[in-house]
Design a protein around this motif. Structure first.
Motif, PDB file in Angstrom:
ATOM      1  N   UNK A 166       0.842  -1.201   0.000  1.00 51.86           N
ATOM      2  CA  UNK A 166       0.000   0.000   0.000  1.00 51.86           C
ATOM      3  C   UNK A 166       0.874   1.246   0.000  1.00 51.86           C
ATOM      4  N   UNK A 167       1.888   1.248   0.863  1.00 54.78           N
ATOM      5  CA  UNK A 167       2.847   2.349   0.843  1.00 54.78           C
ATOM      6  C   UNK A 167       3.502   2.479  -0.538  1.00 54.78           C
ATOM      7  N   UNK A 168       3.957   1.356  -1.082  1.00 53.34           N
ATOM      8  CA  UNK A 168       4.626   1.374  -2.386  1.00 53.34           C
ATOM      9  C   UNK A 168       3.754   2.029  -3.453  1.00 53.34           C
ATOM     10  N   UNK A 169       2.521   1.565  -3.557  1.00 53.46           N
ATOM     11  CA  UNK A 169       1.636   2.037  -4.615  1.00 53.46           C
ATOM     12  C   UNK A 169       1.332   3.523  -4.487  1.00 53.46           C
ATOM     13  N   UNK A 170       1.261   3.999  -3.250  1.00 52.05           N
ATOM     14  CA  UNK A 170       0.954   5.411  -3.035  1.00 52.05           C
ATOM     15  C   UNK A 170       2.165   6.321  -3.214  1.00 52.05           C
ATOM     16  N   UNK A 171       3.347   5.822  -2.909  1.00 55.25           N
ATOM     17  CA  UNK A 171       4.535   6.684  -2.867  1.00 55.25           C
ATOM     18  C   UNK A 171       5.478   6.507  -4.057  1.00 55.25           C
ATOM     19  N   UNK A 172       5.263   5.466  -4.846  1.00 56.17           N
ATOM     20  CA  UNK A 172       6.201   5.147  -5.932  1.00 56.17           C
ATOM     21  C   UNK A 172       6.416   6.325  -6.890  1.00 56.17           C
ATOM     22  N   UNK A 173       5.380   7.055  -7.191  1.00 52.75           N
ATOM     23  CA  UNK A 173       5.485   8.148  -8.162  1.00 52.75           C
ATOM     24  C   UNK A 173       5.765   9.502  -7.510  1.00 52.75           C
ATOM     25  N   UNK A 174       5.951   9.514  -6.193  1.00 50.07           N
ATOM     26  CA  UNK A 174       6.207  10.772  -5.487  1.00 50.07           C
ATOM     27  C   UNK A 174       7.638  11.227  -5.749  1.00 50.07           C
ATOM     28  N   UNK A 175       7.778  12.410  -6.312  1.00 51.86           N
ATOM     29  CA  UNK A 175       9.103  12.909  -6.707  1.00 51.86           C
ATOM     30  C   UNK A 175       9.981  13.242  -5.513  1.00 51.86           C
ATOM     31  N   UNK A 176       9.385  13.355  -4.328  1.00 52.42           N
ATOM     32  CA  UNK A 176      10.144  13.742  -3.136  1.00 52.42           C
ATOM     33  C   UNK A 176      10.629  12.558  -2.315  1.00 52.42           C
ATOM     34  N   UNK A 177      10.241  11.330  -2.721  1.00 55.70           N
ATOM     35  CA  UNK A 177      10.475  10.154  -1.874  1.00 55.70           C
ATOM     36  C   UNK A 177      11.055   9.009  -2.696  1.00 55.70           C
ATOM     37  N   UNK A 178      11.997   8.272  -2.097  1.00 54.32           N
ATOM     38  CA  UNK A 178      12.486   7.007  -2.646  1.00 54.32           C
ATOM     39  C   UNK A 178      11.943   5.897  -1.752  1.00 54.32           C
TER      40      UNK A 178
END
Length: 381
Positions: free
Chosen positions: A268-280
């Motif tokens: 769930x974290x992966x799917x939500x944050x994968x495209x976030x430019x501020x986060x790896x």
């Protein structure tokens, strides 16, 4: 947003553990006895290894492994700088030098190429750390160890149930050390264990975990035991107790569910944050089963300490794993390490935040964490 306090980590304990503890208290066996022996047998079967030796912490497991493999003063042991203090401290406790080798930028595990660069005529062992629950590159590490006649002691404090090449962690190194601290993927309150395929190593571990006695309490005081014992070498008081094992037995039964839940929440974290430019987001390498003891993100554009503070204001408790060993005063003053020695570990440390992740965390809790991240990052623009 309504403020909701979400802890960073919580153990999952229910009536099954409570009932086992009550039965153990009523049995009269509080220290090491039948429950500890049974826990060892069940854990060995789960891992798929011949021997498990239960102890009172992963620190004890690492310390005893070094002693059992006769690592001594003047020896060198290569390990990761990106780990908890115990990994390096136990090397110092036996009089050896902790030789640090930098980490990979994607897994945060020790880099096999860096291991190669630090091998000397004094090197006796490698302690790879399976950071956050993702196995190290064990094929490369084992090949290095075989080529240079080195022991491999795996620090699997984060990695109970993890797999490499479809085999569970605990079946690879000369010894593998697990932690059952309350925040880990399963717990015994406090506790640890050592897995090994080598019967001679296991026999020595069993002896030195309890003062070097020829017989433990179960063998001396059970119905089939004898009071007589001999001190065969100078050992330690590192045994697990039946009270701890009483928690561990039902925890082990739940472990696969714990791992499945952690992996689902991580997705769930992966799917939500994968495209976030501020986060790896954390990587999972092919051929490895990541058990997500931690969910570590890297912040690319936001100062880490302020992010944690802002998340706390939203009711979300986060943490940092870890302050690299070479940045601590003891390692600088004793072994001459200094800032800048391990740039990959330092870069990860400066950007890393561990988000809440544990079996009792609901999907709604995760969504609350994600909304808080979005709010904190948005207010930074």
């Amino acid at each position: 947003m309504e403020k909701t306090t979400i802890p960073f980590a919580l153990p999952f304990i229910d009536d099954e553990e409570v009932e086992e503890i009550v039965k153990t208290v009523r049995s009269g066996w509080l220290t090491m006895g039948p429950k500890t022996v049974f826990f060892e047998e069940e854990l060995a079967q789960y891992i798929g290894v011949k021997h498990v030796v239960a102890v009172n912490s992963c620190t004890a497991a690492l310390h005893l492994s070094l002693i059992a493999l006769r690592i001594e003063k003047g020896d060198e042991v290569i390990t990761s700088p990106y780990t908890f203090a115990a990994t390096g401290n136990v090397i110092a406790h036996v009089g050896a030098r902790p030789v640090l080798a930098d980490i990979e930028c994607d897994t945060y595990n020790i880099d096999p190429e860096q291991i190669m660069e630090h091998i000397t005529s004094k090197t006796r062992a490698i302690i790879p750390v399976h950071f956050a629950g993702q196995p190290c590159d064990l094929k490369e590490i084992q090949e290095i160890a075989e080529d240079h006649n080195l022991w491999v002691i795996e620090d699997a404090a984060h990695a109970i149930g993890a797999e490499y090449a479809h085999k569970r962690i605990g079946t690879f190194g000369d010894t593998t050390c697990f932690s059952f601290y309350p925040t880990k993927n399963m717990t015994t309150g406090e506790g640890g264990a050592i897995a090994t395929e080598d019967g001679k190593i296991a026999d020595r571990l069993r002896k030195i975990r309890l003062h070097g006695l020829s017989k433990d309490a179960w063998k001396r005081y059970s119905a089939v035991g004898s009071w007589y014992y001999e001190i065969e070498e100078c050992g330690w008081k590192y045994n697990m107790t039946d009270l701890q094992a009483a928690i561990g037995i039902p925890q082990l039964k739940k472990l696969d569910w714990f791992i499945e839940t952690r992996r689902r929440l991580a997705s769930i974290y992966d799917n939500a944050l994968r495209s976030n430019k501020d986060i790896v987001i954390p990587a999972e390498k092919p051929g490895r089963l990541h058990v997500y003891h931690l969910y570590p993100i890297l912040l690319k554009t936001f100062y880490r300490d302020i992010f944690i503070q802002k998340m706390a204001q939203c009711g979300i408790n986060c943490s940092v794993h870890f302050i690299p060993l070479h940045l601590h005063p003891y390692y600088q003053e004793t072994f001459g390490y200094k800032p800048g020695d391990f740039p990959n570990a330092e870069q990860v440390y400066e950007q890393e935040v561990s988000l809440p992740l544990y079996p009792g965390l609901s999907d709604e809790n995760v969504e609350t964490v994600l909304r808080s991240i979005e709010e904190v990052l948005r207010n930074n623009e």
